[in-house]
Scaffold this active site. Structure first.
Site, short mmCIF file in Angstrom:
data_model
loop_
_atom_site.label_atom_id
_atom_site.label_comp_id
_atom_site.label_asym_id
_atom_site.label_seq_id
_atom_site.Cartn_x
_atom_site.Cartn_y
_atom_site.Cartn_z
N ASN A 196 0.81 -1.23 0.00
CA ASN A 196 0.00 0.00 0.00
C ASN A 196 0.84 1.28 0.00
O ASN A 196 0.33 2.33 -0.39
CB ASN A 196 -0.99 -0.01 1.17
CG ASN A 196 -0.32 0.02 2.51
OD1 ASN A 196 0.80 -0.47 2.67
ND2 ASN A 196 -0.97 0.60 3.49
N GLY A 234 2.93 -5.14 7.45
CA GLY A 234 1.95 -5.93 6.72
C GLY A 234 0.81 -6.30 7.64
O GLY A 234 0.52 -5.60 8.61
N SER A 235 0.18 -7.43 7.34
CA SER A 235 -1.02 -7.80 8.07
C SER A 235 -0.68 -8.55 9.35
O SER A 235 0.42 -9.09 9.51
CB SER A 235 -1.90 -8.67 7.17
OG SER A 235 -1.17 -9.82 6.79
N VAL A 244 0.09 -12.52 8.85
CA VAL A 244 1.45 -12.82 8.37
C VAL A 244 2.45 -12.46 9.48
O VAL A 244 3.41 -13.19 9.72
CB VAL A 244 1.74 -12.06 7.06
CG1 VAL A 244 3.21 -12.20 6.67
CG2 VAL A 244 0.86 -12.58 5.94
N GLY A 245 2.20 -11.34 10.16
CA GLY A 245 3.10 -10.90 11.22
C GLY A 245 3.23 -11.93 12.33
O GLY A 245 4.32 -12.15 12.87
N GLU A 299 5.04 -3.53 12.04
CA GLU A 299 3.93 -2.59 12.00
C GLU A 299 2.80 -3.28 11.26
O GLU A 299 2.98 -3.72 10.12
CB GLU A 299 4.34 -1.30 11.26
CG GLU A 299 5.42 -0.50 11.96
CD GLU A 299 5.02 -0.01 13.33
OE1 GLU A 299 3.82 0.01 13.65
OE2 GLU A 299 5.93 0.32 14.11
N CYS A 313 -2.91 1.84 6.71
CA CYS A 313 -2.99 1.23 8.04
C CYS A 313 -3.52 2.23 9.06
O CYS A 313 -4.06 1.85 10.08
CB CYS A 313 -1.62 0.72 8.45
SG CYS A 313 -0.36 1.95 8.20
N GLN A 357 -8.72 -8.37 -3.01
CA GLN A 357 -8.98 -7.38 -1.96
C GLN A 357 -10.40 -6.82 -2.13
O GLN A 357 -11.12 -6.63 -1.15
CB GLN A 357 -7.94 -6.26 -2.06
CG GLN A 357 -8.05 -5.20 -0.98
CD GLN A 357 -7.56 -5.67 0.40
OE1 GLN A 357 -6.58 -6.38 0.49
NE2 GLN A 357 -8.28 -5.29 1.44
N GLU A 400 -10.00 -5.43 10.67
CA GLU A 400 -9.47 -4.49 9.68
C GLU A 400 -9.96 -4.91 8.29
O GLU A 400 -9.76 -6.04 7.87
CB GLU A 400 -7.94 -4.50 9.69
CG GLU A 400 -7.38 -3.45 8.74
CD GLU A 400 -5.86 -3.48 8.66
OE1 GLU A 400 -5.30 -4.57 8.45
OE2 GLU A 400 -5.25 -2.41 8.80
N GLU A 450 9.34 3.15 14.18
CA GLU A 450 10.00 3.49 12.93
C GLU A 450 10.03 5.01 12.79
O GLU A 450 9.28 5.73 13.42
CB GLU A 450 9.22 2.91 11.74
CG GLU A 450 9.12 1.39 11.81
CD GLU A 450 8.77 0.77 10.47
OE1 GLU A 450 9.67 0.61 9.65
OE2 GLU A 450 7.59 0.46 10.27
#
Ligand code: NAP
Ligand code: MG
Length: 475
Positions: free
Chosen positions: A148, A224-225, A228-229, A246, A280, A327, A376, A455
């Site tokens: 994104n 990312g999501s 996956v995180g 994040e 996000c 998506q 989300e 970050e």
């Protein structure tokens, strides 16, 4: 032209090739690109490990000069990069050019930070002993990025990683490899030594996983999501890697009855729907005080009707397509769910045209318990939730597993102050959209939204360096 992987200063083809299509028009092929494999990750990590000692020992001035040239080159090419980005991701040309500019600014900022990395000298508790605290780079870092913000996020990870002396293997999102590829080109042209920055494109399950599992990768920074995180966190724990993540958000925007309605509607339209809601930090829960609720919904409906959806490359477009068919299907599923859960849905339908276009959706009469208010969606969809006064609004705002950004629209200094102090989010906005941040200050969240240190800004040094405490006896 095909986009190739960058490993040890060489442009490398791969057996597999991917096709990068434009979500505004799937017939528009942005580029073909080489999709690497785990073997290429091994080569990239080995090259980064070989390049590390000299890069870490290089003077800060040497690194700063390269990063500064990268920043200048990106800024000079911002219009061209913006076009590539808008084509491959679907955000508007204005947003995409702004993002490319942001990437250039980030490199300029971290060029300066390379020179400003500081430590401490602290008096020892012992006689004739000195204590010094210094910061050293970690080694090879693996950077895994989402689609994104396909150049800003690679930039805000790579720039501090390189500034502080680490070498990099980057795995960009498979949907948007072209923007990260431009970054690799610019780094190579700016004189970044071979192996210092490596780009390996391809699938997350293969390339990303190989980075997480590689014993010579010291740290992983992932955006990312949440799903996956979770897997990446488990992998990093197994291999005892330093980790920064994040992830998602379900960011609340509180609209108090005393708000300036023009300011509130503009902030909510921007926060919920710009970049097609694919931020996000998007405002996906609009928590509105009862007294202003109906007027707010009416004004939002009018403003939504005035938004121009269409080709991201057209100058007057305000909202581009959703990033992919998958998506879009997910977003439409949430629109159906909003109906099933009993909300009144304004908008949200798929547009009858080529590409993955969806009208912005408002779920009016939603509660904070509905799944559409808890999960989300990552599309142009927002719940409107009624609140009875400030305390209730604040409770609703904080009642989420996420904690990335939050906002309040109010003309009351007292309410604004109270909200800033009590919001359980990493970033809090007053009379501003929940999305849209500066690049020289910390970015990140709490709870399920973030893991590890922040970050951006000076705070990035927390992740990309390791602290060393040295004792010297001079008796
Ligand atoms: P994603 O599906 O989680 O993918 C992110 C990255 O991880 C991609 O490069 C992906 O590769 C890779 N990946 C996938 N599976 C992997 C695995 N098993 N091991 C290692 N890496 C793997 O997220 P996305 O759909 O690209 O982006 C949307 C999400 O990002 C949203 O949840 C959004 O909230 C979040 N986001 C958060 C922030 C923030 O700073 N908080 C900023 C932007 C976006 P592939 O592309 O090949 O799948
Ligand atoms: Mg694409």
């Amino acid at each position: 032209m095909d986009r190739l992987n960058l490993v040890d200063g060489q442009w490398r083809a791969a057996e597999a090739t991917g096709e990068n299509i434009s979500p505004a028009n799937p017939a528009d092929v942005v580029c073909a690109y080489a999709r690497g494999d785990a073997g290429l990750v091994d080569e990239a990590v080995a090259a980064a490990a070989r390049a590390f000692p000299a890069w870490a020992e290089a003077t800060p001035q040497f690194r700063a000069d390269i990063l500064d040239r990268v920043g200048s080159a990106i800024l000079a090419r911002a219009a061209e990069i913006g076009r590539i980005l808008a084509r491959e991701e679907g955000k508007t040309l204005a947003e995409a050019t702004g993002e490319a500019t942001r990437a250039g600014q980030l490199f300029k900022f971290y060029a300066g930070e390379a020179l400003r990395l500081a430590g401490d000298a602290i008096a020892s508790i012992r006689d004739k002993v000195d204590v010094e605290v210094t910061r050293e780079p970690l080694g090879v870092v693996g950077l895994i990025t989402p689609w994104n913000f396909p150049i800003a996020i690679p930039a805000w990870k790579a720039a501090p990683a390189l500034a502080f002396g680490n070498t990099v293997v980057m795995k960009p999102a498979d949907l948007t490899p072209a923007s990260a590829h431009v970054l690799a080109e610019v780094l190579a042209e700016a004189g970044c030594p071979p192996g210092v920055f490596n780009l390996v494109m391809g699938s997350g399950r293969v390339i990303g996983q190989a980075l997480v599992d590689h014993p010579d990768v010291a740290a992983i920074s992932f955006t990312g999501s949440e799903g996956v995180g979770q897997g990446i966190a488990e992998g990093c724990a197994r291999h005892r890697k330093k980790l920064q993540m994040e992830m998602g958000g379900k960011n609340p925007m509180v609209v108090m009855a005393d708000a300036d309605l023009d300011v509130a509607v503009a902030a909510c339209i921007n926060g919920a729907f710009f970049s097609t809601g694919q931020r996000c930090t998007a405002s996906s829960r609009l928590i509105v005080e009862a007294g202003i609720h109906d007027a707010f919904v009416d004004r939002m409906a009018v403003a939504m009707g005035q938004l121009t959806l269409g080709d991201p490359l057209e100058a007057d477009t305000q909202i581009g397509p959703v990033v992919s068919e998958a998506q879009l299907r997910g977003n439409l599923g949430y629109v159906d769910l909003a109906h099933e859960e009993g909300a009144e849905v304004i908008g949200g339908e798929r547009l009858d045209r080529a590409g993955f276009f969806q009208a912005p959706a408002l779920f009016v009469g939603a509660t904070n318990e509905m799944r559409v208010s808890r999960e989300e969606i990552f599309g142009p969809c927002a719940s409107v939730i009624k609140a009875d006064g400030f305390d209730h609004a604040l409770t609703l705002a904080n009642d989420t597993e996420f904690g990335l950004s939050s906002g309040i629209c109010t003309t009351s200094l007292r309410q604004a102050r109270e909200f800033k102090r009590r919001s359980a989010a990493g970033m809090v906005m007053v009379n501003l959209p929940t999305a849209g941040v500066d690049y020289h200050v910390p970015f990140g969240g709490r709870k399920a939204s973030s893991v590890g240190s922040r970050e951006q800004g000076r705070y990035a040094a927390e992740f990309y360096t390791s602290v060393k405490t040295a004792y010297t006896f001079a008796g």
